[in-house]
Design a protein around this motif. Structure first.
Motif, PDB file in Angstrom:
ATOM      1  N   MET A  89       3.455  58.293   9.968  1.00 51.31           N
ATOM      2  CA  MET A  89       2.692  58.148   8.733  1.00 51.31           C
ATOM      3  C   MET A  89       2.381  59.502   8.108  1.00 51.31           C
ATOM      4  SD  MET A  89       2.292  54.975   7.922  1.00 51.31           S
ATOM      5  CE  MET A  89       0.901  54.990   6.804  1.00 51.31           C
ATOM      6  N   GLY A 128       4.879  58.629   5.479  1.00 54.85           N
ATOM      7  CA  GLY A 128       3.958  57.878   4.636  1.00 54.85           C
ATOM      8  C   GLY A 128       4.502  56.549   4.167  1.00 54.85           C
ATOM      9  N   LYS A 129       4.605  56.386   2.829  1.00 56.92           N
ATOM     10  CA  LYS A 129       5.010  55.116   2.229  1.00 56.92           C
ATOM     11  C   LYS A 129       6.423  54.700   2.641  1.00 56.92           C
ATOM     12  CE  LYS A 129       1.369  54.021  -0.165  1.00 56.92           C
ATOM     13  NZ  LYS A 129       0.623  52.758   0.105  1.00 56.92           N
ATOM     14  N   GLU A 152       5.664  52.914   5.785  1.00 57.86           N
ATOM     15  CA  GLU A 152       4.723  51.810   5.660  1.00 57.86           C
ATOM     16  C   GLU A 152       5.345  50.591   4.985  1.00 57.86           C
ATOM     17  OE1 GLU A 152       0.331  50.814   3.721  1.00 57.86           O
ATOM     18  OE2 GLU A 152       1.229  52.803   3.505  1.00 57.86           O
ATOM     19  N   ILE A 182       7.772  48.656   7.319  1.00 59.16           N
ATOM     20  CA  ILE A 182       6.954  48.090   8.399  1.00 59.16           C
ATOM     21  C   ILE A 182       6.188  46.873   7.885  1.00 59.16           C
ATOM     22  CG2 ILE A 182       4.874  48.494   9.777  1.00 59.16           C
ATOM     23  CD1 ILE A 182       7.153  49.689  11.163  1.00 59.16           C
ATOM     24  N   ALA A 183       5.611  46.995   6.697  1.00 54.12           N
ATOM     25  CA  ALA A 183       4.856  45.878   6.117  1.00 54.12           C
ATOM     26  C   ALA A 183       5.780  44.687   5.837  1.00 54.12           C
ATOM     27  CB  ALA A 183       4.156  46.323   4.835  1.00 54.12           C
ATOM     28  N   ASN A 226      -6.414  55.829   7.435  1.00 57.03           N
ATOM     29  CA  ASN A 226      -5.233  56.318   6.717  1.00 57.03           C
ATOM     30  C   ASN A 226      -3.960  56.153   7.538  1.00 57.03           C
ATOM     31  OD1 ASN A 226      -6.116  58.228   8.576  1.00 57.03           O
ATOM     32  ND2 ASN A 226      -5.124  59.902   7.478  1.00 57.03           N
ATOM     33  N   THR A 244      -3.384  51.207   7.930  1.00 57.25           N
ATOM     34  CA  THR A 244      -3.849  50.811   6.604  1.00 57.25           C
ATOM     35  C   THR A 244      -4.150  49.311   6.562  1.00 57.25           C
ATOM     36  OG1 THR A 244      -1.604  50.391   5.842  1.00 57.25           O
ATOM     37  CG2 THR A 244      -2.448  52.627   5.585  1.00 57.25           C
ATOM     38  N   THR A 278      -2.826  47.081   4.663  1.00 54.37           N
ATOM     39  CA  THR A 278      -1.595  46.286   4.595  1.00 54.37           C
ATOM     40  C   THR A 278      -1.031  46.029   5.977  1.00 54.37           C
ATOM     41  OG1 THR A 278      -1.102  47.311   2.453  1.00 54.37           O
ATOM     42  CG2 THR A 278       0.704  46.188   3.593  1.00 54.37           C
ATOM     43  N   ILE A 279      -1.068  47.033   6.833  1.00 52.64           N
ATOM     44  CA  ILE A 279      -0.544  46.877   8.191  1.00 52.64           C
ATOM     45  C   ILE A 279      -1.466  45.991   9.022  1.00 52.64           C
ATOM     46  CG2 ILE A 279      -0.058  48.120  10.330  1.00 52.64           C
ATOM     47  CD1 ILE A 279       0.946  50.437   8.624  1.00 52.64           C
TER      48      ILE A 279
END
Length: 866
Positions: free
Chosen positions: A653, A657-658, A661, A664-665, A688, A691, A693-694
């Motif tokens: 992360m 980062g995104k 994420e 993974i989401a 952070n 998150t 979403t996770i």
């Protein structure tokens, strides 16, 4: 009446030795502290003694009954004399002689053996009594060795039927010879036959016995009664000899027969592919994927066509079949001997169903690809600890007094205390007096910890589903939970879960096993050195001990580069990777992003397969494939479970980062139904990193000891993880319940032994290959396009794409029956030629040519330039 806390300072408690083990006061007014005793059902000694008793009993019955067959005449005076029988058992020898009874008896087991065998074999069931020997042996073996030969309940039920049936059946047959009771059928069989004969006659008795026997076979074996089918005339194709037989050799351990050597040109059919080849027989294409020889050399990949009869054409001309629209399990096929232009015309129709294929070839067995694979043995694991509870009554009494005394200082009265002892923690359940507020006790957590001088006091107020308040106190001498003791348990050995993971033991010393397939994803967090890596190893080892390589694949992500390296040895058995990667264990962040996106592609492909198969999840799809209702010729294949394990998610992360994420989401939201499950671990459970979403898609979470209540709430949405004692002590949240567990310990040398054991066996040619993924900047460009080196299927793929107006690699793969790598290269060439647009993640590429006419002009211009 409530009892004051200072009344418990005396030490006049005693161990009652009850099943649950309780420490009770001699006066009923005092609260009770219950604990587990050191002897009893808990440690299995009584079960073992019972098993030994049943084994001895089976041997005793066997010897007594066998002896009776030879000595029954000599012992008649002893067992049948007036006022004799069991009355003679305790009479002296002289007294027996005075009464005209022979003494001693000739039975090999003496007087008791003679009386026992006479009771069972003559007065009761005859030689059918030998079934008791089998029943006692199965029960004893089960209890003593903890190995189930047969289910005990079914054994007893079948034995009762067998004893009654054989006694009556032997009596029925023997009744034609003698007209008096005999030890062959016993008095039960003799008089039962007399009763049945009087009611329905001999013929009726015979019919009743046949009915009972057939009913038993139907219930137990579900036998089918079928009339002989009328043989259909065989249709012989040119060059097709009815005497030919190719059913002998098998490929891959017996899934499909190998066709004799012959040239065979598969023909592409428009629209839906037929499921049959010549004469209504399945042309099931089975790819020898990842097979290696005994010298670990890869087998050449290619289709193996299964037909019932070989077609030996003298000129080896290709044969084109003209199928009609087919259903999923029943397909008509028309074949004719008339062959204008080498095409068989329609003349005759034949039908083959999936049941016929299963009856002929058997169900598809994915394990036959590695039929020689052996599961790891328990001897590879160490048996740490004694598996005995080290908490004694004195420790329980001291802790109880301190708890009561602390509560008394704050004028809190209690009615009862009960203790449940676990391997590392003892749970004290207290029932407060009426009128005491629960929050008042909850706020005394630090005071109770101070009085007990213990680390990790945790108060549960109230206990879920109970009218008590729980206080968890660490034991002075914690017991280590070994992985071997957990995996050797009956609970794990007999589990039917899809993905069983043995996590350890609860505070009540019970083995805890969870199903990863139902979680469906797992989030793990904990500070450094608190057992997180051991927990990951425990999960991996559990799955390795339960699943075959054909049924499960791991995608291992290890940014730290040292935690999961031991599993590199099982690469050709259990690991999955991208096609061009050298190492199956992913450590580079960029490769992690590509792998996650590749898993998203795999997820989309699997959902396409489920859609075509008209099923909802992986289990239903594989069941349909195993029963041969889905064909490899239509792109279907057996789908193994895929488990993604990320050892340090925080590092990914921070660096990506995104980019990390988002896939993974996506996987967490959608991948459950198609058998892709995620296990994500991190040392820093901050907001952070984990998150919203996770967290929303990870209902199952494991928390090892963390540093603060904030971290505990981040991972569990509640406190408690900061009060754990470390070294594998953890909390498991499944959405509704919060369970405290002691994680099973598996050391690095044990993992190394297991990896060596699996890695030394014959495996696939390579690791399981995931779909190829090309990230940003990796797409082919127009200047890279070489029309001379384009794929032979380029134009056909272009027409397919334009016709469907969908630039999808999976579409080319399914319709043209190509591998994913080749389909991916074709889509790159189509992009370079300007037929489809650039890659857009999970979305299908844009088709830049609107219709077939425009495409033909485009291809003509391309050929003209060449």
């Amino acid at each position: 009446m409530p009892v004051k806390g200072n009344q418990f300072k005396s030490n006049n408690f005693k161990d009652t030795g009850s099943a649950k083990g309780s420490v009770k006061a001699e006066k009923p007014s005092r609260p009770k502290v219950e604990s587990v005793p050191s002897f009893g059902l808990k440690d299995g000694r009584i079960i073992k003694v019972g098993g030994l008793f049943f084994l001895v009993l089976s041997g005793y019955f066997l010897i007594a009954f066998t002896s009776y067959l030879f000595t029954w005449q000599e012992d008649q005076s002893y067992v049948l004399k007036a006022n004799g029988g069991w009355h003679n058992l305790f009479k002296g020898q002289q007294e027996l002689i005075d009464n005209g009874i022979k003494s001693p008896v000739d039975n090999w087991l003496g007087k008791f053996g003679a009386l026992l065998s006479n009771q069972f074999m003559f007065e009761w069931f005859g030689v059918a009594s030998f079934i008791f020997v089998v029943v006692f042996f199965i029960i004893g073996y089960r209890f003593l060795f903890k190995v189930r030969l047969f289910p005990i309940s079914k054994t007893i039920a079948y034995a009762l039927f067998g004893i009654v049936f054989f006694s009556i059946a032997i009596g029925f047959v023997h009744g034609f010879i003698v007209d008096y009771p005999h030890f062959l059928e016993g008095q039960f069989g003799f008089w039962s036959n007399r009763l049945i004969d009087a009611q329905i006659g001999r013929a009726g008795a015979a019919g009743l016995l046949v009915f009972a026997a057939l009913t038993f076979l139907i219930i137990v074996y579900n036998i089918d009664f079928k009339l002989p089918e009328k043989k259909r005339p065989a249709t012989t194709l040119p060059g097709f000899d009815d005497a030919d037989d190719i059913s002998e050799p098998y490929m891959g351990g017996g899934n499909v027969p190998i066709m004799p050597e012959m040239p065979f040109t598969p023909v592409e059919w428009p629209g839906r592919k037929s499921k049959l080849s010549q004469e209504g027989v399945l042309a099931s294409t089975r790819y020898a994927e990842n097979e290696v020889s005994e010298e670990l050399e890869p087998v050449a990949k290619g289709p193996i066509f299964n037909v019932e009869k070989p077609i030996n054409e003298p000129e080896h001309k290709p044969v084109t079949l003209m199928p009609e629209p087919s259903t999923e399990t029943e397909i008509p096929l028309m074949v004719s001997d008339t062959r204008p232009n080498d095409v068989l015309s329609i003349e005759k129709e034949d039908l083959v169903t999936a049941d016929d294929l299963v009856a002929q070839f058997g169900a598809f067995d994915p394990r036959l690809d590695l039929s020689s694979y052996k599961f790891p043995v328990l001897e590879l694991l160490e048996n740490y600890g004694s598996n005995k509870i080290a908490v004694n009554t004195e420790e329980l009494e001291a802790n109880k007094n301190k708890i009561v005394e602390t509560l008394n200082h704050y004028n809190i009265e209690i009615d009862k205390i009960k203790a449940t002892i676990g391997p590392t923690v003892t749970l004290y359940e207290i029932i407060p007096a009426p009128g005491v507020r629960i929050s008042k006790i909850k706020n005394l957590e630090d005071d109770i910890a101070l009085s007990l001088a213990a680390l990790g006091i945790r108060i549960i107020a109230p206990m879920p589903g109970k009218g008590t308040i729980g206080i968890e106190v660490p034991n002075q001498h914690p017991e280590m939970v070994s992985m071997r003791s957990v995996l050797a348990s009956e609970k794990f050995q007999a589990t039917t879960m899809d993905l069983p993971i043995a996590l350890g033991k609860t505070i009540s010393n019970e083995i805890f096993i969870a199903d990863l397939a139902k979680m469906p994803h797992l989030l793990m967090a904990g500070a450094t050195g608190q057992g997180k890596s051991v927990g990951i190893n425990a999960i991996l080892v559990s799955l390795l001990y339960k699943k075959h390589p054909a049924e499960l694949k791991f995608v291992l992500v290890d940014p730290k580069k040292v935690e999961l390296t031991l599993f590199r040895k099982i690469e050709r058995h259990f690991l999955a990777k991208l096609p061009d990667e050298a190492d199956a264990i992913i450590t580079d962040t960029k490769k992690v992003i590509n792998t996650l996106n590749s898993l998203c592609i795999e997820m989309d492909q699997r959902y396409d397969l489920l859609k075509d198969a008209q099923v909802r999840n992986l289990k239903e799809y594989n069941a349909k494939f195993i029963n041969r209702k889905l064909l490899p010729t239509e792109g279907h294949r057996f789908l193994p479970f895929i488990v993604l394990i990320v050892d340090e998610f925080a590092d990914l992360m921070m660096t990506a980062g995104k980019e990390v994420e988002i896939p993974i989401a996506r996987l967490a939201q959608l991948a459950r139904a198609i058998g892709i499950h995620l296990i994500i671990a991190t040392q820093r459970p901050s907001v952070n990193i984990i998150t919203g979403t996770i967290k929303a898609n990870f209902p199952a979470r494991i928390a090892f000891r963390v540093q603060s209540k904030i971290d505990s709430r981040t991972i569990l949405d509640s406190g408690g993880a900061d009060q754990l004692i470390g070294r594998g002590d953890m909390l498991l949240s499944t959405g509704n319940d919060l369970i405290r567990l002691q994680c099973a310990f598996v050391d690095t040398p044990e993992v190394d032994k297991i990896s060596d054991f699996i890695g030394a066996q014959r495996g696939y040619a390579t690791a399981h290959l995931l779909p190829e993924y090309v990230g940003e900047g990796g797409e082919a460009s127009a200047k890279d396009f070489d029309s001379e080196n384009r794929d032979p299927m380029f134009e056909e793929a272009a027409r397919l794409i334009v016709m469907h107006q969908q630039g999808s690699t999976s579409l080319i793969q399914r319709k043209l029956k190509l591998g994913y790598n080749r389909a991916g290269r074709i889509i790159d060439q189509l992009e370079a030629a300007g037929i489809v647009g650039p890659f857009e993640g999970s979305k299908a590429r844009e088709v830049l040519i609107p219709d077939d006419y425009s495409l033909e002009q485009f291809l003509s211009n391309m050929d003209a330039k060449d």
